[in-house]
Enzyme design. Structure first.
Site, PDB file in Angstrom:
ATOM      1  CG  HIS A   9       5.646  10.220  15.063  1.00 48.05           C
ATOM      2  ND1 HIS A   9       5.869   9.917  13.748  1.00 48.05           N
ATOM      3  CD2 HIS A   9       5.356  11.551  15.096  1.00 48.05           C
ATOM      4  CE1 HIS A   9       5.697  10.993  13.004  1.00 48.05           C
ATOM      5  NE2 HIS A   9       5.405  12.007  13.811  1.00 48.05           N
ATOM      6  CG  HIS A  56       9.859  11.916  14.047  1.00 45.69           C
ATOM      7  ND1 HIS A  56       9.005  11.874  15.114  1.00 45.69           N
ATOM      8  CD2 HIS A  56       9.571  13.065  13.380  1.00 45.69           C
ATOM      9  CE1 HIS A  56       8.241  12.952  15.109  1.00 45.69           C
ATOM     10  NE2 HIS A  56       8.555  13.689  14.061  1.00 45.69           N
ATOM     11  CB  CYS A  92       1.156  26.856  10.897  1.00 43.69           C
ATOM     12  SG  CYS A  92       1.091  25.190  11.622  1.00 43.69           S
ATOM     13  CB  CYS A 150       4.414  24.875   9.586  1.00 42.13           C
ATOM     14  SG  CYS A 150       3.179  23.880   8.774  1.00 42.13           S
ATOM     15  CB  CYS A 199      -1.912  24.520   9.443  1.00 38.76           C
ATOM     16  SG  CYS A 199      -0.664  23.464   8.689  1.00 38.76           S
ATOM     17  CG  HIS A 211       0.836  20.727  11.614  1.00 35.97           C
ATOM     18  ND1 HIS A 211       1.591  21.476  10.750  1.00 35.97           N
ATOM     19  CD2 HIS A 211       1.640  19.723  12.052  1.00 35.97           C
ATOM     20  CE1 HIS A 211       2.817  20.975  10.676  1.00 35.97           C
ATOM     21  NE2 HIS A 211       2.876  19.908  11.457  1.00 35.97           N
ATOM     22  CE  LYS A 244       3.641  14.497   8.246  1.00 36.34           C
ATOM     23  NZ  LYS A 244       4.067  15.500   9.191  1.00 36.34           N
ATOM     24  CE  LYS A 259       2.383  13.321  21.192  1.00 34.79           C
ATOM     25  NZ  LYS A 259       2.451  11.988  21.777  1.00 34.79           N
TER      26      LYS A 259
END
Ligand code: MSP
Length: 489
Positions: free
Chosen positions: A23, A26, A131, A134, A148, A151, A299, A302
């Site tokens: 995405h 990245h 997690c 992570c 988490c 996420h 943030k 995905k």
């Protein structure tokens, strides 16, 4: 004999999990590394730019299962997809790591043996909250309402036999090193954050093997275990250079810069630095943690389901417009909200109007008043001298900004210069000079062309396609290099 490059630059990105396609977040880190790689190449340095894919671990194994594929088949397919996206973004990497490459796996095992020889590995049991996104056991601070905090997914309680890396041994040494070398972790403030945490909490020994799944590098000290994915992944920065004996390792290590997002700073400092200290390998010169692209303040990720697809942006606006927007809009160390509307505005005003017009005006003037040939300058005036002097200063400032990773300032300065050239054309009015057959026309046309030549060199690292197009239109074989960028060359 290995030739040691005095003037070398080794830059890395994180290697990306191939549980899905890339995405925008990245793309961001990778374009930043590309800008720096191109900037340094253009300055005549010997550059090694490393990126790639992180292909082991529970997250990937589960994604493969969900897709109904064998893990290897799954990661082969995705690694290719990542390469395709990066090529659409014009990423000029020199090497692409895959953690499933045999050479890498061998290096990971050798690294573990090296650490074991230092008596830094011990057997034990681990239990804690994991997690999977992570790929890490979390501390209480990382968990909010059983989820988490990055996420926003429930953590999983795991208990298993494991081997530990004695990371706790390195807390004191790291705190001391950070105090003595403030440049090791950037931007400013991040070093204090990491050092403060180490001083407050110390370092926990790190569980570095897993037994509940098998998609990983076999742990060389006990074949019932596979190596923990971060221990495997971080090693890529040296395995890609052929550590321990590779010529590239001798030439390029220590890395000049590990570029990462702020989410993985702890792994790249406390963890990676301890690993290197244990193995007796020099530390990288700098780790820089940039900010996040957010969507409505969250943030982009995905797992949160709010991602922007970089390929769609490239298809709509071109790679250069996306590259420009990402680095003009937000200071590199800070978070920023993605807005397609602002991307379009910048595309229309700064790229099409300011730069696009300057190129087409200059070329049209030369075509019309000089028969398509750049004339020799004649009759210099004080306006011309001022104009050239500003440019010299600007180029110096732009370099300083890029070196400090202040990309938004660097682009801001380049655009100030572009606007100054447009203003110079407006005030010197070459069309009137042509009417009155004033010789100063030659100087003005010459200066505009020369300015464009220099602009093409300055924007190449940021917008390679545009720079190459401009150079071609000026009749140059290639974009000029920054290393010998001088007026009137
Ligand atoms: N595989 C690990 C890294 C191992 S490196 C030895 C990993 N991979 S990841 O696929 O999750 O990529 C994380 C990186 O992607 C971040 O560190 C950051 O560089 C980039 N980004 C992911 N989301 C991002 C944003 N929303 N904004 C900016 N960058 C982001 O972690």
């Amino acid at each position: 004999m290995v030739k040691l490059a005095k003037n070398k630059f080794y830059v890395t990105t994180p290697i990306y999990y191939v549980n899905d396609v890339p995405h925008l977040g990245h793309a961001y880190t990778t374009i930043a590394a590309d800008i720096l790689a191109r900037w340094n190449r253009s300055q005549g340095k010997s550059v090694f730019f490393l990126t790639g894919t992180d292909e082991h671990g529970l997250k990937i194994q589960r994604a493969a299962e969900q897709a109904g594929k064998k893990p290897k088949e799954f990661v082969d397919d995705l690694s290719k997809k990542w390469k395709n996206v990066f090529s659409k973004l014009n990423i000029s990497y020199d090497s692409w790591t895959r953690t499933t490459d045999k050479e890498h796996e061998k290096a990971v095992q050798e690294f573990i043996q090296t650490v074991a020889k230092k008596k830094d590995i011990k057997e034990g049991k681990y239990k804690g909250n994991y997690c999977v996104d992570c790929e890490h056991y979390l501390t209480d601070d990382d968990i909010i309402d059983g989820k988490c905090k990055i996420h926003k997914k429930p953590v999983e309680f795991l208990e298993e036999d494991t081997y530990f890396f004695k990371m706790s041994k390195y807390a004191g040494k790291l705190a001391e090193l950070y105090a003595q070398n403030p440049g090791l972790i950037q931007p400013k403030g991040k070093l204090q954050e990491i050092r403060g945490r180490i001083l407050r909490e110390g370092l926990q020994d790190l569980s570095i093997t897993r037994t509940t799944f098998d998609w990983g590098v076999p742990f060389p000290l006990d074949k019932k275990h596979v190596t923990y994915v971060w221990f495997d992944a971080l090693t890529n920065y040296i395995s890609a250079l052929g550590w321990p004996k590779g010529e590239k390792f001798k030439e390029f290590w220590p890395a000049d810069l590990h570029l990462i997002g702020k989410d993985i700073l702890w792994f790249h400092t406390a963890m990676w630095h301890s690993m290197l200290l244990s193995a007796g390998i020099e530390l990288p010169k700098e780790v820089y943690a940039h900010g996040w692209w957010t969507v409505e303040g969250e943030k982009m990720s995905k797992s949160l389901g709010n991602v922007i697809d970089p390929v769609k942006m490239v298809d709509r606006y071109g790679a250069d417009s996306l590259r420009y927007y990402l680095f003009r809009e937000i200071p590199f160390g800070e978070d920023g909200n993605f807005s397609e509307k602002v991307l379009v505005q910048r595309h229309n005003t700064e790229l099409a109007n300011d730069l696009g017009n300057l190129v087409s005006r200059t070329l049209t003037l030369i075509e019309k008043f000089a028969g398509g040939k750049v004339p020799k300058p004649r009759s210099e005036k004080s306006e011309d001298v001022d104009f050239i002097a500003t440019l010299d200063d600007d180029v110096r400032h732009i370099s300083e900004h890029v070196e400090k990773l202040e990309f938004h300032h660097a682009l801001g300065k380049i655009w100030e210069f572009i606007k100054a050239v447009n203003k110079y054309i407006d005030s010197e009015k070459p069309w009137e000079l042509a009417n009155t057959k004033d010789e100063h026309l030659h100087t003005v046309l010459y200066n505009c062309t020369e300015a464009l030549r220099i602009i093409s060199a300055l924007i190449w690292p940021f917008m390679p396609e545009t720079a190459e197009k401009i150079a071609k239109q000026l009749g140059l074989k290639e974009v000029p290099k920054l290393e010998n960028l001088r007026w009137e060359l």
